[in-house]
Design a protein around this motif. Structure first.
Motif, PDB file in Angstrom:
ATOM      1  N   ARG A  86      73.515 -18.808  -6.347  1.00 42.23           N
ATOM      2  CA  ARG A  86      73.741 -18.720  -7.796  1.00 42.23           C
ATOM      3  C   ARG A  86      75.196 -18.388  -8.086  1.00 42.23           C
ATOM      4  NH1 ARG A  86      73.923 -15.062 -11.918  1.00 42.23           N
ATOM      5  NH2 ARG A  86      73.623 -13.265 -10.586  1.00 42.23           N
ATOM      6  N   HIS A  87      75.773 -17.476  -7.312  1.00 39.17           N
ATOM      7  CA  HIS A  87      77.171 -17.095  -7.525  1.00 39.17           C
ATOM      8  C   HIS A  87      78.144 -18.198  -7.110  1.00 39.17           C
ATOM      9  CE1 HIS A  87      76.346 -13.058  -8.833  1.00 39.17           C
ATOM     10  NE2 HIS A  87      75.528 -12.899  -7.802  1.00 39.17           N
ATOM     11  N   LEU A  88      77.739 -19.026  -6.169  1.00 40.27           N
ATOM     12  CA  LEU A  88      78.611 -20.104  -5.692  1.00 40.27           C
ATOM     13  C   LEU A  88      78.326 -21.438  -6.377  1.00 40.27           C
ATOM     14  CD1 LEU A  88      78.535 -19.268  -1.891  1.00 40.27           C
ATOM     15  CD2 LEU A  88      80.388 -18.826  -3.516  1.00 40.27           C
ATOM     16  N   ARG A  89      77.245 -21.473  -7.146  1.00 43.13           N
ATOM     17  CA  ARG A  89      76.818 -22.709  -7.812  1.00 43.13           C
ATOM     18  C   ARG A  89      76.606 -23.840  -6.817  1.00 43.13           C
ATOM     19  NH1 ARG A  89      78.122 -22.466 -13.706  1.00 43.13           N
ATOM     20  NH2 ARG A  89      78.889 -20.370 -14.006  1.00 43.13           N
ATOM     21  N   LEU A  90      75.942 -23.479  -5.703  1.00 45.24           N
ATOM     22  CA  LEU A  90      75.610 -24.450  -4.657  1.00 45.24           C
ATOM     23  C   LEU A  90      74.104 -24.624  -4.578  1.00 45.24           C
ATOM     24  CD1 LEU A  90      78.001 -23.396  -1.746  1.00 45.24           C
ATOM     25  CD2 LEU A  90      78.121 -25.470  -3.129  1.00 45.24           C
ATOM     26  N   PRO A  91      73.641 -25.789  -4.146  1.00 41.87           N
ATOM     27  CA  PRO A  91      72.207 -25.980  -3.945  1.00 41.87           C
ATOM     28  C   PRO A  91      71.735 -25.221  -2.702  1.00 41.87           C
ATOM     29  CG  PRO A  91      73.402 -27.935  -3.276  1.00 41.87           C
ATOM     30  CD  PRO A  91      74.404 -26.997  -3.878  1.00 41.87           C
ATOM     31  N   VAL A  92      70.444 -24.967  -2.669  1.00 39.62           N
ATOM     32  CA  VAL A  92      69.827 -24.286  -1.529  1.00 39.62           C
ATOM     33  C   VAL A  92      68.698 -25.132  -0.975  1.00 39.62           C
ATOM     34  CG1 VAL A  92      70.373 -21.970  -2.351  1.00 39.62           C
ATOM     35  CG2 VAL A  92      68.209 -22.994  -2.976  1.00 39.62           C
ATOM     36  N   ALA A  93      68.430 -24.905   0.294  1.00 35.28           N
ATOM     37  CA  ALA A  93      67.260 -25.482   0.956  1.00 35.28           C
ATOM     38  C   ALA A  93      66.755 -24.422   1.923  1.00 35.28           C
ATOM     39  CB  ALA A  93      67.625 -26.774   1.686  1.00 35.28           C
ATOM     40  N   TYR A  94      65.496 -24.535   2.309  1.00 41.84           N
ATOM     41  CA  TYR A  94      64.886 -23.523   3.164  1.00 41.84           C
ATOM     42  C   TYR A  94      64.292 -24.189   4.394  1.00 41.84           C
ATOM     43  CZ  TYR A  94      65.342 -21.378  -1.362  1.00 41.84           C
ATOM     44  OH  TYR A  94      65.848 -20.953  -2.556  1.00 41.84           O
ATOM     45  N   VAL A  95      64.653 -23.658   5.553  1.00 38.56           N
ATOM     46  CA  VAL A  95      64.101 -24.140   6.813  1.00 38.56           C
ATOM     47  C   VAL A  95      62.942 -23.219   7.184  1.00 38.56           C
ATOM     48  CG1 VAL A  95      64.531 -24.495   9.275  1.00 38.56           C
ATOM     49  CG2 VAL A  95      66.270 -25.144   7.603  1.00 38.56           C
ATOM     50  N   LEU A  96      61.774 -23.814   7.322  1.00 39.98           N
ATOM     51  CA  LEU A  96      60.588 -23.050   7.723  1.00 39.98           C
ATOM     52  C   LEU A  96      60.581 -22.903   9.234  1.00 39.98           C
ATOM     53  CD1 LEU A  96      57.986 -24.835   5.431  1.00 39.98           C
ATOM     54  CD2 LEU A  96      59.169 -22.668   5.014  1.00 39.98           C
ATOM     55  N   ASP A  97      60.256 -21.703   9.687  1.00 41.51           N
ATOM     56  CA  ASP A  97      60.199 -21.508  11.133  1.00 41.51           C
ATOM     57  C   ASP A  97      58.794 -21.817  11.637  1.00 41.51           C
ATOM     58  OD1 ASP A  97      58.904 -19.325  10.057  1.00 41.51           O
ATOM     59  OD2 ASP A  97      60.195 -17.829  10.950  1.00 41.51           O
ATOM     60  N   GLY A  98      58.653 -21.847  12.901  1.00 37.82           N
ATOM     61  CA  GLY A  98      57.398 -22.180  13.538  1.00 37.82           C
ATOM     62  C   GLY A  98      57.700 -22.891  14.839  1.00 37.82           C
ATOM     63  N   GLU A  99      56.682 -23.491  15.425  1.00 36.96           N
ATOM     64  CA  GLU A  99      56.906 -24.212  16.681  1.00 36.96           C
ATOM     65  C   GLU A  99      57.972 -25.279  16.510  1.00 36.96           C
ATOM     66  OE1 GLU A  99      53.571 -25.568  18.970  1.00 36.96           O
ATOM     67  OE2 GLU A  99      52.386 -23.851  18.301  1.00 36.96           O
ATOM     68  N   GLU A 100      57.904 -25.990  15.403  1.00 42.44           N
ATOM     69  CA  GLU A 100      58.909 -27.005  15.077  1.00 42.44           C
ATOM     70  C   GLU A 100      59.423 -26.703  13.672  1.00 42.44           C
ATOM     71  OE1 GLU A 100      58.991 -30.722  16.232  1.00 42.44           O
ATOM     72  OE2 GLU A 100      57.836 -30.439  18.057  1.00 42.44           O
ATOM     73  N   PRO A 101      60.704 -26.316  13.551  1.00 40.73           N
ATOM     74  CA  PRO A 101      61.243 -26.056  12.208  1.00 40.73           C
ATOM     75  C   PRO A 101      61.113 -27.290  11.314  1.00 40.73           C
ATOM     76  CG  PRO A 101      62.765 -25.284  13.896  1.00 40.73           C
ATOM     77  CD  PRO A 101      61.695 -26.082  14.591  1.00 40.73           C
ATOM     78  N   SER A 102      60.984 -27.025  10.023  1.00 40.91           N
ATOM     79  CA  SER A 102      60.875 -28.115   9.053  1.00 40.91           C
ATOM     80  C   SER A 102      61.448 -27.636   7.725  1.00 40.91           C
ATOM     81  CB  SER A 102      59.420 -28.536   8.878  1.00 40.91           C
ATOM     82  OG  SER A 102      58.652 -27.449   8.388  1.00 40.91           O
ATOM     83  N   TRP A 103      61.680 -28.591   6.821  1.00 41.02           N
ATOM     84  CA  TRP A 103      62.148 -28.244   5.481  1.00 41.02           C
ATOM     85  C   TRP A 103      60.999 -27.734   4.641  1.00 41.02           C
ATOM     86  CZ3 TRP A 103      67.065 -27.792   5.034  1.00 41.02           C
ATOM     87  CH2 TRP A 103      67.936 -28.671   5.651  1.00 41.02           C
ATOM     88  N   HIS A 104      61.272 -26.780   3.781  1.00 34.71           N
ATOM     89  CA  HIS A 104      60.314 -26.440   2.738  1.00 34.71           C
ATOM     90  C   HIS A 104      60.331 -27.605   1.751  1.00 34.71           C
ATOM     91  CE1 HIS A 104      58.517 -24.617  -0.786  1.00 34.71           C
ATOM     92  NE2 HIS A 104      58.022 -23.692   0.037  1.00 34.71           N
ATOM     93  N   ARG A 105      59.198 -27.970   1.220  1.00 36.49           N
ATOM     94  CA  ARG A 105      59.042 -29.165   0.382  1.00 36.49           C
ATOM     95  C   ARG A 105      59.871 -29.147  -0.903  1.00 36.49           C
ATOM     96  NH1 ARG A 105      56.297 -26.645  -3.211  1.00 36.49           N
ATOM     97  NH2 ARG A 105      54.495 -25.411  -2.824  1.00 36.49           N
ATOM     98  N   MET A 106      60.347 -27.983  -1.348  1.00 39.55           N
ATOM     99  CA  MET A 106      61.064 -27.907  -2.627  1.00 39.55           C
ATOM    100  C   MET A 106      62.396 -28.643  -2.616  1.00 39.55           C
ATOM    101  SD  MET A 106      60.349 -24.159  -4.247  1.00 39.55           S
ATOM    102  CE  MET A 106      61.218 -23.284  -2.990  1.00 39.55           C
TER     103      MET A 106
END
Length: 191
Positions: A86-106
């Motif tokens: 929010r302070h940098l005005r940059l987009p975010v994404a989230y990497v889900l952990d687990g056996e195989e990392p993946s993107w959060h669907r958002m």
């Protein structure tokens, strides 16, 4: 009257929030310390979290001005990343952990991005290393990691910590408190 919160250093801000705990501690990963950072004390208070995020955003911008995406890890890292972004005005994404990392669907970002992984306290570094490998395999350039504190050696990944670990960290075998018969005050801490 005290100083304004914004005038405080990063470590002073953690202290004011009650996040610095002192005493013989056994971390979940097996390391022993003479204290730990209770990140929940920061995460529970949106005002303090925003101050910490602003400080972290300033350092991140100074070190990696070409960042185009911030990536957070579950769960506190994702919350923190959103505040920093929010302070940098940059987009975010989230990497889900687990056996195989993946993107959060958002948000599944298109490649290539100039990525900084944002985290709070890094103890073993396994989650950050898995995210780094996942992001690189997805075609992104990982510029580095911005964290409050990093206890792990993540070389060759560039890590910029807001403060060095404020506590002595050792293996359980090398723990001076244990050698002197000291009782563990804080067992099984997930920092």
């Amino acid at each position: 009257m005290g100083r304004p919160v914004m005038a405080l250093s990063f470590l002073e801000t953690l202290w004011q929030a009650g996040a610095l705990r002192f005493g013989h501690t056994a971390l979940q990963g097996g390391l022993h310390t003479d204290g730990w950072i209770d990140k929940g004390a920061v995460m529970r208070d949106p005002v303090t979290l925003d101050v910490v995020a602003l400080l972290q955003a300033g350092e991140l911008r100074r070190i990696w001005p070409d960042a185009t995406l911030l990536v957070g890890l579950p769960a506190c890292g994702a919350v923190l990343t959103s505040f920093v972004a929010r302070h940098l005005r940059l987009p975010v994404a989230y990497v889900l952990d687990g056996e195989e990392p993946s993107w959060h669907r958002m948000h599944v970002p298109g490649a290539p991005q100039q990525v900084v992984i944002v985290d709070d306290v890094i103890v073993t570094g396994r989650g950050v290393q898995a995210a780094d490998a996942f992001l690189s395999a997805q075609g992104h350039t990982v510029l580095g990691v911005s964290a409050w504190v990093c206890r792990a050696d993540l070389a060759p990944l560039a890590v910029e910590a807001m403060t060095p670990p404020p506590y002595r960290t050792t293996s359980a075998d090398a723990c001076l408190d244990c050698a002197q018969g000291g009782v563990i005050e804080f067992p099984d801490v997930r920092e």
